[in-house]
Design a protein around this motif. Sequence first.
Motif, PDB file in Angstrom:
ATOM      1  N   GLU A   1       0.052  -2.797  -5.833  1.00 25.01           N
ATOM      2  CA  GLU A   1       1.352  -2.357  -5.320  1.00 25.01           C
ATOM      3  C   GLU A   1       1.683  -3.117  -4.043  1.00 25.01           C
ATOM      4  OE1 GLU A   1       2.373   1.615  -3.172  1.00 25.01           O
ATOM      5  OE2 GLU A   1       2.614   1.980  -5.324  1.00 25.01           O
ATOM      6  N   ARG A   2       2.917  -3.617  -3.963  1.00 22.35           N
ATOM      7  CA  ARG A   2       3.336  -4.389  -2.793  1.00 22.35           C
ATOM      8  C   ARG A   2       4.665  -3.856  -2.270  1.00 22.35           C
ATOM      9  NH1 ARG A   2       2.643  -9.134  -0.041  1.00 22.35           N
ATOM     10  NH2 ARG A   2       4.536 -10.096   0.820  1.00 22.35           N
ATOM     11  N   ILE A   3       4.741  -3.708  -0.948  1.00 25.33           N
ATOM     12  CA  ILE A   3       5.970  -3.269  -0.298  1.00 25.33           C
ATOM     13  C   ILE A   3       6.854  -4.488  -0.071  1.00 25.33           C
ATOM     14  CG2 ILE A   3       6.957  -2.177   1.739  1.00 25.33           C
ATOM     15  CD1 ILE A   3       4.380  -0.624   2.067  1.00 25.33           C
TER      16      ILE A   3
ATOM     17  N   GLU B   1      -5.968  -1.042   1.202  1.00 23.49           N
ATOM     18  CA  GLU B   1      -4.682  -1.525   1.682  1.00 23.49           C
ATOM     19  C   GLU B   1      -4.894  -2.737   2.576  1.00 23.49           C
ATOM     20  OE1 GLU B   1      -2.083   1.351   3.344  1.00 23.49           O
ATOM     21  OE2 GLU B   1      -2.550   2.881   1.853  1.00 23.49           O
TER      22      GLU B   1
ATOM     23  N   LEU C   1       0.680  -5.468   3.414  1.00 23.75           N
ATOM     24  CA  LEU C   1       1.696  -4.779   2.621  1.00 23.75           C
ATOM     25  C   LEU C   1       1.270  -4.559   1.177  1.00 23.75           C
ATOM     26  CD1 LEU C   1       4.872  -6.687   3.867  1.00 23.75           C
ATOM     27  CD2 LEU C   1       3.933  -4.525   4.724  1.00 23.75           C
TER      28      LEU C   1
ATOM     29  N   LYS D   1       9.382  -0.973  -3.483  1.00 21.47           N
ATOM     30  CA  LYS D   1       8.003  -1.345  -3.767  1.00 21.47           C
ATOM     31  C   LYS D   1       7.907  -1.820  -5.211  1.00 21.47           C
ATOM     32  CE  LYS D   1       6.239   2.627  -2.674  1.00 21.47           C
ATOM     33  NZ  LYS D   1       5.256   3.720  -2.420  1.00 21.47           N
TER      34      LYS D   1
ATOM     35  N   ASN E   1       5.095  -2.792  -8.418  1.00 22.24           N
ATOM     36  CA  ASN E   1       3.719  -2.518  -8.824  1.00 22.24           C
ATOM     37  C   ASN E   1       3.437  -3.110 -10.191  1.00 22.24           C
ATOM     38  OD1 ASN E   1       4.054  -0.229 -10.998  1.00 22.24           O
ATOM     39  ND2 ASN E   1       5.397   0.361  -9.301  1.00 22.24           N
TER      40      ASN E   1
END
Length: 424
Positions: A122-124, A87, A90, A130, A132
Amino acid sequence: MQQGFISNTGPAHKGWTHWISPVVLGLFLVFGLTGMGQGEVQTAMGWNHNVWQSTSTNGSDSLFSHSSPVQGDVFADWNANYQSIREIDLVKISWDVSANSRKFLNLKGLDQHVVTGFGQLERILNPGVKANLSSQITQRKGWEWHPADHEQWAIMSHADIASAAGMDFEVRPRLSSRFQIQLDRSWYADKAFPYDHRRLALESIFEWRLMGYVRGQRKFQLVNPKKTQDAGVLRARFSFAQTNYLDWRTTQWHFFLFEKEKRGSWALSDEAPLRVWYDWHARIRYDFPCQGPWDMHVSGLMDKRTDQSLGDFAMTSGGFEFGIEGKNRSGAWHSNLTWKREHFEDRLAMGDGGTEALTYGWIQWDLGLEIPHARGWSWTIDSQGVGRTSNELGRTRFQRGSYVSFCVSAGVRWRMGTSRFFMK
């Protein structure tokens, strides 16, 4: 002309597919040596009953003769998996590499292997959304259902690439959803299997965490304070897929006139359309509230397939699934039981009342027990099986009758970087 989202093209080059296994295994070795994540290795031995169901009266068309359709053999399994999650602000990046192999003692022609590499980004975007992107590459060789018919079996080797993009939404604190689009491409190594295809799938998933209200600690009506309790999770999954086969054409019936006698034959024709399948899938699942270390769920399943070519593959099926799993310091156990009924619209069977539509009833089960030992080592016992009932009477060359196939195995598993896998 084929209709739908994607169109057919000519056969693709297949020479590069033999590089998939070395590449994916190389990634597995890199991950293992660098210690970038966690994984497991498992080995087991067991017995497979009815490992092969003969599908032909001609012994040259199948591995075994029609007189001995039931075969059993000892097998050895080897499985390895390694995954990593990173991670950065974000963004979450995850990798998963796995390899599975099954070797038989006597029936060497049925040896199987699967090598898979998977990656996801995956990005917030905001607290409730979110996005992906994912990709998966697989090289598989083994005993599979023949795409041409559920009654046929064959040893196939093919490579598959799948790419997907999706969005996750948290609509409410207890309600979330996911929407995804996926593109698949498959290449078959043997020209005898003209099943190269493209596939487009659209999928939506909804999850609703249910809450119940309890009046008072002991549910006394005279106690005013209320509190909430977990009432389980309700999940729904709906999907649509279109599969375009690039080489698999339908057969057509041609008539010829020889000396005033009509004769017919099945023959491939350039005018015969390529096969196009449309699949609809719906699944409703309810997870019961957790009861100690045990989790239970029940699911309802419904599938429908239509064939846009000249085939008889249109089929509707429905069924249910029930599963129980649990985990504590003493061990982990899981079990799943699935019942399904398939009804073919144009495929016929000779039943009690004469000719009728072919119908199958399927029962599948999966049982597993894992007992921890020490330092990440554990003992495993697994069993999988399938049973089929049919409305087809008698013994035909397509083996449309009833049968049972199952396997039992025992072995050891070593988990790396998961010393706290079992709960205290």
